[in-house]
Design a protein around this motif. Structure first.
Motif, short mmCIF file in Angstrom:
data_model
loop_
_atom_site.label_atom_id
_atom_site.label_comp_id
_atom_site.label_asym_id
_atom_site.label_seq_id
_atom_site.Cartn_x
_atom_site.Cartn_y
_atom_site.Cartn_z
N SER A 240 5.58 10.18 0.27
CA SER A 240 4.81 9.00 -0.12
C SER A 240 5.71 7.77 -0.03
CB SER A 240 4.29 9.18 -1.56
OG SER A 240 3.41 8.14 -1.89
N PHE A 241 5.21 6.72 0.64
CA PHE A 241 6.02 5.53 0.89
C PHE A 241 5.26 4.28 0.50
CE2 PHE A 241 7.02 8.74 4.11
CZ PHE A 241 8.36 8.95 3.83
N THR A 242 5.97 3.33 -0.09
CA THR A 242 5.40 2.02 -0.37
C THR A 242 5.62 1.13 0.84
OG1 THR A 242 5.84 2.24 -2.73
CG2 THR A 242 5.47 0.01 -1.90
N ILE A 243 4.52 0.57 1.35
CA ILE A 243 4.56 -0.31 2.51
C ILE A 243 4.29 -1.73 2.03
CG2 ILE A 243 3.53 -0.87 4.74
CD1 ILE A 243 4.91 1.87 4.72
N SER A 244 5.12 -2.68 2.44
CA SER A 244 4.93 -4.08 2.05
C SER A 244 5.50 -4.98 3.14
CB SER A 244 5.62 -4.35 0.70
OG SER A 244 7.02 -4.11 0.82
N GLY A 245 5.47 -6.27 2.89
CA GLY A 245 6.08 -7.23 3.80
C GLY A 245 5.30 -7.48 5.07
N MET A 246 4.06 -7.05 5.12
CA MET A 246 3.24 -7.23 6.32
C MET A 246 2.50 -8.55 6.19
SD MET A 246 0.51 -4.50 7.74
CE MET A 246 -0.19 -4.62 9.35
N ASP A 247 2.66 -9.43 7.20
CA ASP A 247 2.03 -10.75 7.09
C ASP A 247 1.55 -11.22 8.46
OD1 ASP A 247 1.11 -13.23 6.39
OD2 ASP A 247 3.08 -14.09 6.00
N PHE A 248 0.30 -10.96 8.74
CA PHE A 248 -0.32 -11.48 9.94
C PHE A 248 -1.05 -12.77 9.59
CE2 PHE A 248 0.72 -7.38 11.54
CZ PHE A 248 0.85 -7.54 12.90
N ASP A 249 -0.43 -13.58 8.74
CA ASP A 249 -0.93 -14.90 8.34
C ASP A 249 -2.38 -14.84 7.84
OD1 ASP A 249 -0.75 -17.62 7.87
OD2 ASP A 249 -1.40 -18.15 9.87
N GLY B 1 0.84 -1.19 0.00
CA GLY B 1 0.00 0.00 0.00
C GLY B 1 0.87 1.24 0.00
N ILE B 2 0.24 2.38 -0.27
CA ILE B 2 0.95 3.65 -0.29
C ILE B 2 0.53 4.48 0.91
CG2 ILE B 2 1.40 5.77 -1.59
CD1 ILE B 2 2.50 3.25 -2.94
N LEU B 3 1.50 4.88 1.72
CA LEU B 3 1.28 5.73 2.87
C LEU B 3 1.74 7.13 2.52
CD1 LEU B 3 2.08 4.87 6.55
CD2 LEU B 3 2.56 7.13 5.63
N ASP B 4 0.80 8.09 2.54
CA ASP B 4 1.11 9.49 2.26
C ASP B 4 1.08 10.29 3.55
OD1 ASP B 4 1.25 9.24 -0.60
OD2 ASP B 4 -0.95 9.15 -0.65
N ILE B 5 2.01 11.24 3.67
CA ILE B 5 2.04 12.10 4.84
C ILE B 5 2.60 13.46 4.42
CG2 ILE B 5 4.32 11.28 5.61
CD1 ILE B 5 3.16 11.46 8.50
N MET B 6 1.98 14.52 4.93
CA MET B 6 2.38 15.89 4.61
C MET B 6 2.97 16.55 5.85
SD MET B 6 2.57 18.38 2.42
CE MET B 6 1.44 18.11 1.08
N VAL B 7 4.23 16.94 5.74
CA VAL B 7 4.92 17.67 6.81
C VAL B 7 4.97 19.13 6.38
CG1 VAL B 7 7.08 17.89 8.11
CG2 VAL B 7 6.27 15.62 7.39
N PRO B 8 4.62 20.08 7.27
CA PRO B 8 4.62 21.48 6.85
C PRO B 8 5.95 21.91 6.23
CG PRO B 8 3.62 21.26 9.02
CD PRO B 8 4.22 19.92 8.67
N ALA B 9 5.85 22.69 5.14
CA ALA B 9 7.04 23.22 4.47
C ALA B 9 7.81 24.08 5.45
CB ALA B 9 6.63 24.03 3.25
N GLY B 10 9.12 23.96 5.43
CA GLY B 10 9.98 24.76 6.29
C GLY B 10 10.16 24.21 7.69
N ALA B 11 9.43 23.16 8.04
CA ALA B 11 9.58 22.56 9.37
C ALA B 11 10.74 21.58 9.36
CB ALA B 11 8.29 21.83 9.76
N SER B 12 11.28 21.33 10.54
CA SER B 12 12.30 20.29 10.65
C SER B 12 11.65 19.03 11.21
CB SER B 12 13.45 20.75 11.56
OG SER B 12 12.98 20.98 12.87
N VAL B 13 12.09 17.90 10.71
CA VAL B 13 11.58 16.60 11.18
C VAL B 13 12.38 16.20 12.41
CG1 VAL B 13 11.33 14.16 10.59
CG2 VAL B 13 10.83 15.93 8.87
N GLU B 14 11.68 16.06 13.54
CA GLU B 14 12.34 15.75 14.80
C GLU B 14 12.29 14.26 15.14
OE1 GLU B 14 14.06 18.13 16.42
OE2 GLU B 14 13.48 19.44 14.76
#
Length: 189
Positions: free
Chosen positions: A102-111, A27-40
């Motif tokens: 935007s990130f591709t998420i995979s490899g999740m397996d709860f059987d 799946g694709i996980l999208d997240i928006m961080v405000p422009a000009g902010a630093s990621v802590e």
């Protein structure tokens, strides 16, 4: 069941994103961080249910394997069907930047292919950012599973109280809730 206060980095606010993973390989996980902010700080969460002896503590984000820590204890939903939640601090991977991510998420397996009740629920991300404005951050996380027709304590979620000093100045609050196994035409409350 587990819901507790969790220490996070200092910052001005939170950015959040998530993706449902039930019945899909990625799946694709999208997240928006405000422009000009630093990621802590960047925290990645995932949860799922299984009838096997353990959940899945490893997933893949944009091709990078990530192993998480079990949050609390597994929660037995019914019979041998239990839910597991994991958290990983992925700040050091340097994947998140100000602006659109935007990130591709995979490899999740709860059987989920091995039994009729097994399922991958979803993956969420919380980013603590600092945009230079003042902020007081409080953070609770955990697996707070409930179904309204079950017996106590599985019939309701745990109340959370946020404590903060009184002020005569107007303030803005933000409350982020990430939830899984919620869907259309289901008895969600």
């Amino acid at each position: 069941e587990f819901l507790g206060e969790f220490a996070v980095a200092d910052g001005s606010g939170f950015a959040e994103g998530g993706v449902g993973m039930e019945g899909v390989d990625e799946g694709i996980l999208d997240i928006m961080v405000p422009a000009g902010a630093s990621v802590e700080q960047v925290l990645l969460y995932w949860v799922g249910g299984t009838t096997t002896a353990a959940g899945d503590d490893a997933i893949v984000i944009d091709g990078t394997p990530v192993t998480g820590d079990l949050i609390g204890v597994p929660t037995v939903f019914y019979g041998d069907y239990s839910f597991y939640a994991y958290r990983a601090d992925i700040t050091g991977l340097g994947l998140v930047a100000p602006g659109a991510n935007s990130f591709t998420i995979s490899g999740m397996d709860f059987d989920w292919t091995g039994g009729q009740n097994d399922e991958n629920d979803g993956v969420g991300m919380i980013v603590v950012y600092d945009d230079g404005s003042a902020g007081e951050l409080q953070y609770f996380d955990g697996l707070d599973l409930a179904y309204f027709e079950f017996s106590p304590t599985l019939d309701a979620t745990v109340p959370v109280t946020f404590d903060f000093a009184a002020s005569t100045e107007a303030r803005v609050g933000q409350m982020v809730v990430q939830s899984g196994s919620v869907g259309e035409n289901r008895p969600n409350r």
